[in-house]
Design a protein around this motif. Structure first.
Motif, mmCIF file in Angstrom:
data_model
loop_
_atom_site.group_PDB
_atom_site.id
_atom_site.type_symbol
_atom_site.label_atom_id
_atom_site.label_comp_id
_atom_site.label_asym_id
_atom_site.label_seq_id
_atom_site.Cartn_x
_atom_site.Cartn_y
_atom_site.Cartn_z
ATOM 1 N N ASP A 11 -7.734 -4.011 5.139
ATOM 2 C CA ASP A 11 -7.297 -3.340 3.905
ATOM 3 C C ASP A 11 -6.223 -2.327 4.252
ATOM 4 O OD1 ASP A 11 -9.001 -4.591 2.079
ATOM 5 O OD2 ASP A 11 -10.685 -3.372 2.787
ATOM 6 N N ALA A 12 -5.315 -2.116 3.313
ATOM 7 C CA ALA A 12 -4.277 -1.115 3.552
ATOM 8 C C ALA A 12 -4.927 0.261 3.624
ATOM 9 C CB ALA A 12 -3.245 -1.167 2.441
ATOM 10 N N GLU A 13 -4.390 1.115 4.482
ATOM 11 C CA GLU A 13 -4.908 2.486 4.596
ATOM 12 C C GLU A 13 -4.691 3.216 3.267
ATOM 13 O OE1 GLU A 13 -6.139 3.932 7.444
ATOM 14 O OE2 GLU A 13 -5.848 2.150 8.697
ATOM 15 N N SER A 14 -5.566 4.194 3.009
ATOM 16 C CA SER A 14 -5.462 4.870 1.711
ATOM 17 C C SER A 14 -4.151 5.646 1.546
ATOM 18 C CB SER A 14 -6.653 5.805 1.504
ATOM 19 O OG SER A 14 -6.760 6.652 2.620
ATOM 20 N N ASP A 15 -3.547 6.068 2.674
ATOM 21 C CA ASP A 15 -2.305 6.836 2.546
ATOM 22 C C ASP A 15 -1.047 5.951 2.493
ATOM 23 O OD1 ASP A 15 -2.586 6.009 5.119
ATOM 24 O OD2 ASP A 15 -1.994 7.906 6.057
ATOM 25 N N GLU A 16 -1.246 4.622 2.522
ATOM 26 C CA GLU A 16 -0.087 3.719 2.395
ATOM 27 C C GLU A 16 0.440 3.782 0.962
ATOM 28 O OE1 GLU A 16 1.367 1.978 4.646
ATOM 29 O OE2 GLU A 16 -0.076 1.611 6.254
ATOM 30 N N ASP A 17 1.717 3.366 0.771
ATOM 31 C CA ASP A 17 2.212 3.417 -0.593
ATOM 32 C C ASP A 17 1.627 2.269 -1.427
ATOM 33 O OD1 ASP A 17 4.113 1.162 -0.711
ATOM 34 O OD2 ASP A 17 5.158 2.306 0.845
ATOM 35 N N GLU A 18 1.670 2.469 -2.751
ATOM 36 C CA GLU A 18 1.006 1.548 -3.674
ATOM 37 C C GLU A 18 1.522 0.113 -3.537
ATOM 38 O OE1 GLU A 18 -1.705 1.601 -5.500
ATOM 39 O OE2 GLU A 18 -1.992 3.583 -4.624
ATOM 40 N N ASP A 19 2.841 -0.019 -3.308
ATOM 41 C CA ASP A 19 3.436 -1.355 -3.180
ATOM 42 C C ASP A 19 2.803 -2.115 -2.022
ATOM 43 O OD1 ASP A 19 5.028 -0.856 -5.246
ATOM 44 O OD2 ASP A 19 6.919 -0.667 -4.104
ATOM 45 N N PHE A 20 2.643 -1.384 -0.905
ATOM 46 C CA PHE A 20 2.075 -2.038 0.276
ATOM 47 C C PHE A 20 0.624 -2.426 0.032
ATOM 48 C CE2 PHE A 20 0.103 -2.173 4.498
ATOM 49 C CZ PHE A 20 0.942 -3.094 5.118
ATOM 50 N N LYS A 21 -0.098 -1.526 -0.667
ATOM 51 C CA LYS A 21 -1.505 -1.811 -0.974
ATOM 52 C C LYS A 21 -1.600 -3.062 -1.841
ATOM 53 C CE LYS A 21 -3.331 2.857 -0.882
ATOM 54 N NZ LYS A 21 -3.629 3.986 -1.727
ATOM 55 N N GLU A 22 -0.716 -3.127 -2.832
ATOM 56 C CA GLU A 22 -0.732 -4.256 -3.751
ATOM 57 C C GLU A 22 -0.373 -5.553 -3.003
ATOM 58 O OE1 GLU A 22 -1.889 -4.651 -6.575
ATOM 59 O OE2 GLU A 22 -1.088 -6.661 -6.968
ATOM 60 N N GLN A 23 0.616 -5.425 -2.135
ATOM 61 C CA GLN A 23 1.034 -6.595 -1.357
ATOM 62 C C GLN A 23 -0.125 -7.101 -0.486
ATOM 63 O OE1 GLN A 23 3.483 -6.183 2.249
ATOM 64 N NE2 GLN A 23 5.057 -7.275 1.128
#
Ligand code: GDP
Length: 325
Positions: free
Chosen positions: A178-190
């Motif tokens: 899972d993307a780290e919580s401090d990553e930006d939203e775009d990366f999390k969504e990707q």
């Protein structure tokens, strides 16, 4: 990185690899000398390629393997691939325990694309056997080939079935973290999107086709063009993005999980001892050579001193003799 075997030839593995690494259409984008084969055996072939996405360049070694379903004895083909993976670990272990550990070349296999047929109804017994044989050694990324032969509904059904069977058979495939919580939203969504797309269903092509006024890599059908790099048509771009954005994680999992597995197994079998004893042998030989050199230098020094003494002593002796006389 390895491109793994699929059961049958003709599933579009070479075409997809060419599409992925632009090895056919854009030869100028391959770094100089990159296409040259760095290893060639009867069955396994490795070449270096470079891929680029949004300015990020990655240099990879792609290992192509035979469709093992072609061979009369599939077990032997398993063995070839497994030995290849183990050999790379073995070499790394040897280099790591050697004298020159600062310059280790990491040829370990960080990822294996496992090609599945779009025509079956899930995993075949040989797919299960093969994936289980390698899942503790390498990160498996399952890929459904020739996705353009499936309707959207069929694609979804096949994906689900494959995932269910992977779980049912306790096959360990590569899990995107899972993307780290401090990553930006775009990366999390990707990352969410990538995770939801596994197994990636992909289309490959070696042809440029005119579509909507542009030349695109695609496949031309009487009813239209399937575009390789169109995310609405297939998961090709997702697969490429995954490879680039998660290469570091693939490397870390290889180091922390697969390589550690290999190393501890090797220790149990005394393999480490063998490697160490080889190094000890090397050290021993060096020490012996040094000692021999020292002995020779001392001998030369002694001889020189003796000669000098003789020369000086020669006068002295005769003087002494003369004195005695
Ligand atoms: P390999 O033996 O697995 O390496 O397969 P190839 O890449 O040589 O492809 C075998 C055949 O499948 C060729 O005729 C390709 O044009 C065709 N092919 C390759 N990729 C695709 C694809 O994504 N969809 C479809 N429909 N055909 C494909």
């Amino acid at each position: 990185m390895v491109v793994c075997p699929h059961r049958e030839s003709g599933l579009g593995k070479s075409t997809l690899i060419n599409s992925l690494f632009l090895t056919d259409l854009y030869p100028e984008r391959i770094i100089p000398g990159a296409a040259e084969k760095i290893e060639r055996t009867v069955q396994i072939e490795a070449s270096t390629v470079e891929i680029e996405e949004r300015g990020v360049k990655l240099r990879l070694t792609v290992v192509d393997t035979p469709g093992y379903g072609d061979a009369i004895n599939c077990r032997d083909c398993f063995k070839t691939i497994i030995s290849y993976i183990d050999e790379q670990f073995e070499r790394y272990l040897h280099d790591e325990s050697g004298l020159n550990r600062r310059h280790i070349i990491d040829n370990r296999v960080h990822c294996c694309f496992y090609f599945l047929s779009p025509f079956g109804h899930g995993l075949k017994p040989l797919d299960v056997a093969f994936m289980k044989a390698i899942h503790n050694k390498v990160n498996i990324v399952p890929v459904i080939a020739k996705a353009d032969t499936l309707t959207l509904k069929e694609r979804e059904r096949l994906k689900k079935r494959i995932l269910d069977e992977i779980e049912e058979h306790n096959i360990k495939i590569y899990h995107l973290p899972d993307a780290e919580s401090d990553e930006d939203e775009d990366f999390k969504e990707q990352t969410r999107l990538l995770k939801a797309s596994i197994p990636f269903s992909v289309v490959g092509s070696n042809q440029l086709i005119e579509a909507k006024g542009k030349k695109v890599r695609g496949r031309l059908y009487p009813w239209g063009v399937v575009e390789v790099e169109n995310p609405e048509h297939n998961d090709f771009l997702k697969l490429r993005t995954m490879l680039i954005t998660h290469m570091q994680d693939l490397q870390e999992v290889t180091q922390d999980l697969h390589y550690e597995n290999f190393r501890s197994e090797r220790l149990k079998r005394g393999g480490r001892l063998k490697v160490e004893s080889e190094d000890m042998n090397k050290d021993q030989i060096l020490l012996e050579k040094e000692a021999e050199l020292r002995r020779m230098q001392e001998m030369i020094a002694r001889m020189q001193a003796q000669m000098q003494m003789q020369m000086q002593g020669g006068d002295g002796d005769s003087g002494a003799l003369g004195h005695h006389v």
